[in-house]
Write a protein that holds these residues in place. Structure first.
Motif, PDB file in Angstrom:
ATOM      1  N   LYS A 240       0.832  -1.208   0.000  1.00 57.02           N
ATOM      2  CA  LYS A 240       0.000   0.000   0.000  1.00 57.02           C
ATOM      3  C   LYS A 240       0.862   1.251   0.000  1.00 57.02           C
ATOM      4  CE  LYS A 240      -2.650  -1.073   3.555  1.00 57.02           C
ATOM      5  NZ  LYS A 240      -3.730  -0.984   4.589  1.00 57.02           N
ATOM      6  N   ALA A 241       1.996   1.180   0.645  1.00 58.80           N
ATOM      7  CA  ALA A 241       2.906   2.328   0.663  1.00 58.80           C
ATOM      8  C   ALA A 241       3.407   2.643  -0.744  1.00 58.80           C
ATOM      9  CB  ALA A 241       4.082   2.050   1.596  1.00 58.80           C
ATOM     10  N   ASP A 242       3.695   1.611  -1.543  1.00 60.77           N
ATOM     11  CA  ASP A 242       4.101   1.820  -2.930  1.00 60.77           C
ATOM     12  C   ASP A 242       2.979   2.472  -3.732  1.00 60.77           C
ATOM     13  OD1 ASP A 242       6.615   0.583  -2.603  1.00 60.77           O
ATOM     14  OD2 ASP A 242       5.769  -1.396  -2.950  1.00 60.77           O
ATOM     15  N   ILE A 243       1.762   1.992  -3.520  1.00 55.38           N
ATOM     16  CA  ILE A 243       0.602   2.536  -4.237  1.00 55.38           C
ATOM     17  C   ILE A 243       0.439   4.022  -3.932  1.00 55.38           C
ATOM     18  CG2 ILE A 243      -1.911   2.428  -4.419  1.00 55.38           C
ATOM     19  CD1 ILE A 243      -0.557   0.091  -5.783  1.00 55.38           C
ATOM     20  N   ALA A 244       0.601   4.372  -2.654  1.00 53.92           N
ATOM     21  CA  ALA A 244       0.462   5.777  -2.257  1.00 53.92           C
ATOM     22  C   ALA A 244       1.621   6.619  -2.775  1.00 53.92           C
ATOM     23  CB  ALA A 244       0.365   5.872  -0.740  1.00 53.92           C
ATOM     24  N   LYS A 245       2.823   6.101  -2.690  1.00 53.44           N
ATOM     25  CA  LYS A 245       4.015   6.856  -3.097  1.00 53.44           C
ATOM     26  C   LYS A 245       3.948   7.280  -4.562  1.00 53.44           C
ATOM     27  CE  LYS A 245       9.057   6.430  -3.560  1.00 53.44           C
ATOM     28  NZ  LYS A 245      10.236   5.541  -3.324  1.00 53.44           N
ATOM     29  N   PHE A 246       3.452   6.385  -5.419  1.00 55.18           N
ATOM     30  CA  PHE A 246       3.422   6.664  -6.855  1.00 55.18           C
ATOM     31  C   PHE A 246       2.051   7.137  -7.331  1.00 55.18           C
ATOM     32  CE2 PHE A 246       7.084   3.899  -6.331  1.00 55.18           C
ATOM     33  CZ  PHE A 246       8.039   4.535  -7.113  1.00 55.18           C
ATOM     34  N   ASP A 247       1.151   7.393  -6.375  1.00 55.79           N
ATOM     35  CA  ASP A 247      -0.187   7.902  -6.703  1.00 55.79           C
ATOM     36  C   ASP A 247      -0.827   7.051  -7.791  1.00 55.79           C
ATOM     37  OD1 ASP A 247      -2.407   9.563  -6.563  1.00 55.79           O
ATOM     38  OD2 ASP A 247      -1.608  11.017  -8.004  1.00 55.79           O
ATOM     39  N   VAL A 248      -0.858   5.744  -7.536  1.00 51.68           N
ATOM     40  CA  VAL A 248      -1.354   4.785  -8.522  1.00 51.68           C
ATOM     41  C   VAL A 248      -2.868   4.925  -8.669  1.00 51.68           C
ATOM     42  CG1 VAL A 248      -1.655   2.334  -9.018  1.00 51.68           C
ATOM     43  CG2 VAL A 248       0.527   3.179  -8.124  1.00 51.68           C
ATOM     44  N   PHE A 271       1.445 -11.013  -9.981  1.00 53.08           N
ATOM     45  CA  PHE A 271       1.487  -9.629  -9.513  1.00 53.08           C
ATOM     46  C   PHE A 271       0.565  -9.569  -8.315  1.00 53.08           C
ATOM     47  CE2 PHE A 271       0.148  -5.172  -9.450  1.00 53.08           C
ATOM     48  CZ  PHE A 271       1.367  -4.526  -9.574  1.00 53.08           C
ATOM     49  N   ILE A 272       1.121  -9.305  -7.147  1.00 55.09           N
ATOM     50  CA  ILE A 272       0.378  -9.353  -5.888  1.00 55.09           C
ATOM     51  C   ILE A 272       0.434  -7.967  -5.256  1.00 55.09           C
ATOM     52  CG2 ILE A 272       0.144 -10.521  -3.662  1.00 55.09           C
ATOM     53  CD1 ILE A 272       1.726 -12.868  -4.823  1.00 55.09           C
ATOM     54  N   VAL A 273      -0.726  -7.335  -5.105  1.00 56.45           N
ATOM     55  CA  VAL A 273      -0.762  -5.947  -4.665  1.00 56.45           C
ATOM     56  C   VAL A 273      -1.671  -5.791  -3.454  1.00 56.45           C
ATOM     57  CG1 VAL A 273      -2.572  -5.425  -6.365  1.00 56.45           C
ATOM     58  CG2 VAL A 273      -1.207  -3.561  -5.398  1.00 56.45           C
ATOM     59  N   GLU A 274      -1.199  -5.031  -2.497  1.00 59.34           N
ATOM     60  CA  GLU A 274      -1.945  -4.772  -1.270  1.00 59.34           C
ATOM     61  C   GLU A 274      -2.867  -3.581  -1.485  1.00 59.34           C
ATOM     62  OE1 GLU A 274      -0.839  -4.271   3.467  1.00 59.34           O
ATOM     63  OE2 GLU A 274       0.498  -3.405   1.953  1.00 59.34           O
ATOM     64  N   ARG A 275      -4.175  -3.829  -1.434  1.00 59.49           N
ATOM     65  CA  ARG A 275      -5.175  -2.773  -1.552  1.00 59.49           C
ATOM     66  C   ARG A 275      -5.701  -2.412  -0.175  1.00 59.49           C
ATOM     67  NH1 ARG A 275      -4.627  -0.389  -6.501  1.00 59.49           N
ATOM     68  NH2 ARG A 275      -4.625  -1.927  -8.184  1.00 59.49           N
ATOM     69  N   SER A 276      -6.611  -1.455  -0.128  1.00 60.86           N
ATOM     70  CA  SER A 276      -7.103  -0.973   1.165  1.00 60.86           C
ATOM     71  C   SER A 276      -7.895  -2.035   1.918  1.00 60.86           C
ATOM     72  CB  SER A 276      -7.986   0.265   0.958  1.00 60.86           C
ATOM     73  OG  SER A 276      -9.058  -0.040   0.081  1.00 60.86           O
ATOM     74  N   ASP A 277      -8.591  -2.925   1.179  1.00 65.04           N
ATOM     75  CA  ASP A 277      -9.441  -3.906   1.849  1.00 65.04           C
ATOM     76  C   ASP A 277      -8.915  -5.336   1.743  1.00 65.04           C
ATOM     77  OD1 ASP A 277      -9.846  -3.809  -0.881  1.00 65.04           O
ATOM     78  OD2 ASP A 277     -11.964  -4.330  -0.787  1.00 65.04           O
ATOM     79  N   GLY A 310      -7.302 -13.376  -8.405  1.00 60.63           N
ATOM     80  CA  GLY A 310      -7.858 -13.806  -7.133  1.00 60.63           C
ATOM     81  C   GLY A 310      -7.624 -12.767  -6.066  1.00 60.63           C
ATOM     82  N   GLN A 311      -7.925 -13.140  -4.826  1.00 58.97           N
ATOM     83  CA  GLN A 311      -7.766 -12.202  -3.722  1.00 58.97           C
ATOM     84  C   GLN A 311      -7.482 -12.972  -2.441  1.00 58.97           C
ATOM     85  OE1 GLN A 311     -11.540 -10.169  -3.764  1.00 58.97           O
ATOM     86  NE2 GLN A 311     -12.544 -11.733  -2.540  1.00 58.97           N
ATOM     87  N   SER A 312      -7.013 -12.230  -1.452  1.00 59.02           N
ATOM     88  CA  SER A 312      -6.677 -12.839  -0.171  1.00 59.02           C
ATOM     89  C   SER A 312      -7.034 -11.879   0.948  1.00 59.02           C
ATOM     90  CB  SER A 312      -5.171 -13.151  -0.123  1.00 59.02           C
ATOM     91  OG  SER A 312      -4.761 -13.497   1.181  1.00 59.02           O
ATOM     92  N   ASP A 313      -7.527 -12.441   2.053  1.00 56.74           N
ATOM     93  CA  ASP A 313      -7.837 -11.638   3.241  1.00 56.74           C
ATOM     94  C   ASP A 313      -6.644 -11.545   4.190  1.00 56.74           C
ATOM     95  OD1 ASP A 313     -10.542 -11.190   2.483  1.00 56.74           O
ATOM     96  OD2 ASP A 313     -11.034 -13.218   3.138  1.00 56.74           O
ATOM     97  N   GLU A 314      -5.560 -12.235   3.847  1.00 54.26           N
ATOM     98  CA  GLU A 314      -4.360 -12.202   4.676  1.00 54.26           C
ATOM     99  C   GLU A 314      -3.505 -10.991   4.317  1.00 54.26           C
ATOM    100  OE1 GLU A 314      -2.750 -16.305   5.723  1.00 54.26           O
ATOM    101  OE2 GLU A 314      -3.596 -16.660   3.730  1.00 54.26           O
ATOM    102  N   SER A 315      -2.424 -10.788   5.058  1.00 54.09           N
ATOM    103  CA  SER A 315      -1.506  -9.687   4.768  1.00 54.09           C
ATOM    104  C   SER A 315      -0.775  -9.941   3.461  1.00 54.09           C
ATOM    105  CB  SER A 315      -0.497  -9.532   5.893  1.00 54.09           C
ATOM    106  OG  SER A 315       0.388 -10.658   5.917  1.00 54.09           O
TER     107      SER A 315
END
Length: 336
Positions: A240-248, A271-277, A310-315
């Motif tokens: 999430k920090a990467d997403i915020a840093k680059f204003d994705v 490609f595994i990306v951490e979103r807000s939820d 897909g998606q995951s509820d884990e970290s």
């Protein structure tokens, strides 16, 4: 269930029609939806495209885009249109869960539901189905629905052709995937003849990155790429920090997984990306490797053999670890 004759009869006079597609629509989702829209309005139908969520800005140029309603931004109007619809076209998705909060509204609507799709295992919520898992894109099936089933080749005008070409081009990875058959090329040729400017469409889709998006891509390649040679696998994990840093923004991550897959020795890329939820996964594979099986069995998702999500509820860290723990099960396939 409707048969083709009954559906054709329904469409022989102006109807209230809603066209929708999966959440976070991509080029095929919007290309097929707007292609269908531009076809229907030629016949006087009262058609509206309702997208469950926003979609990438690089798709905003397509003919009819200005008429698209975003459900999350206009829920009341969307709900009214769905409730009043006589026909709902469900394009490029196979389950009502794929349209998020719109799912119950579409499911409860008294409208006839028409599925045009190429994903595995469609749910039984439709009244008519034009479905083929071997099609390279939903836009290909919209074309064969209009031209082959409804017998209206003359209504493939420039606007319809432009949208359908965009859908086929993007979902076939610019005509590179194995399901890009000779028929697909013949369809593309007809669309070009009908007015689709193929070189301009390629430019609008693939040469419209923002500076932030390009810098984000560089960060992913330089800092987020991990190669697992013992499994012919590549992983990019983004926080999430990467997403915020680059204003994705919406669409900025699309296609990045393919850079990892372009490595000669890599047969599976994630490609595994951490979103807000949740943590989201996009998998791409070569040859016969079943990326969709991994997403279905382990990550609440699915898709096509070589392109799945897909998606995951884990970290993020736990999701990456889980993905790595699965690879030994597929080692024989990955090393072929």
């Amino acid at each position: 269930m409707l048969d083709l004759a009954s559906l054709s009869e329904l469409l022989s006079q102006p109807r209230k029609i809603v066209i929708t597609t999966h959440h976070k629509p991509d080029g095929d989702a919007m290309g097929s939806s707007l292609g269908m829209y531009n076809y229907l309005i030629q016949q006087g139908h009262h058609a509206k495209v309702i997208a469950p969520t926003d979609y990438p800005e690089f798709l905003n140029w397509m003919p009819g885009n200005g008429e698209v309603i975003i459900f999350t931004e206009n829920r009341d109007l969307s709900a009214t249109l769905i409730a009043d619809a006589e026909i709902i076209f469900c394009l490029d998705f196979n389950a009502l869960s794929r349209i998020n909060d719109m799912g119950p509204l579409v499911g409860e609507s008294k409208a006839y539901k028409v599925i045009i799709d190429h994903h595995l295992e469609p749910e039984d919520f439709d009244d008519y189905r034009h479905w083929d898992i071997n099609a390279c894109a939903a836009a290909q099936l919209v074309y064969t629905f209009i031209v082959g089933q409804l017998q209206h080749p003359e209504l493939i005008n420039k606007d319809v052709a432009t949208c359908l070409y965009t859908g086929i081009m993007t979902d076939s990875a610019s005509f590179r995937l194995p399901n890009t058959t000779s028929e697909v090329h013949r369809i593309a040729a007809h669309l070009i003849d009908a007015g689709a400017n193929n070189s301009r469409i390629h430019e609008l889709i693939y040469s419209s990155s923002s500076e932030n998006r390009l810098r984000f891509l560089g960060h992913c390649l330089a800092n987020c790429l991990e190669i697992l040679p013992e499994y012919n696998t590549a992983i990019m994990s983004v926080s999430k920090a990467d997403i915020a840093k680059f204003d994705v923004n919406t669409g900025d991550t699309e296609g990045i997984v393919n850079y990892a897959l372009s490595i000669a020795s890599v047969h599976l890329a994630a490609f595994i990306v951490e979103r807000s939820d949740k943590v989201k996964l996009s998998l791409r594979s070569k040859n016969e490797f079943p990326a969709n099986e991994i997403c279905k069995k382990y990550f609440q998702g699915g898709g096509h053999r070589n392109a799945a999500g897909g998606q995951s509820d884990e970290s993020l860290e736990a999701t990456v670890a889980k993905f790595k723990s699965i690879l030994p099960e597929y080692k024989t396939l990955l090393l072929q």
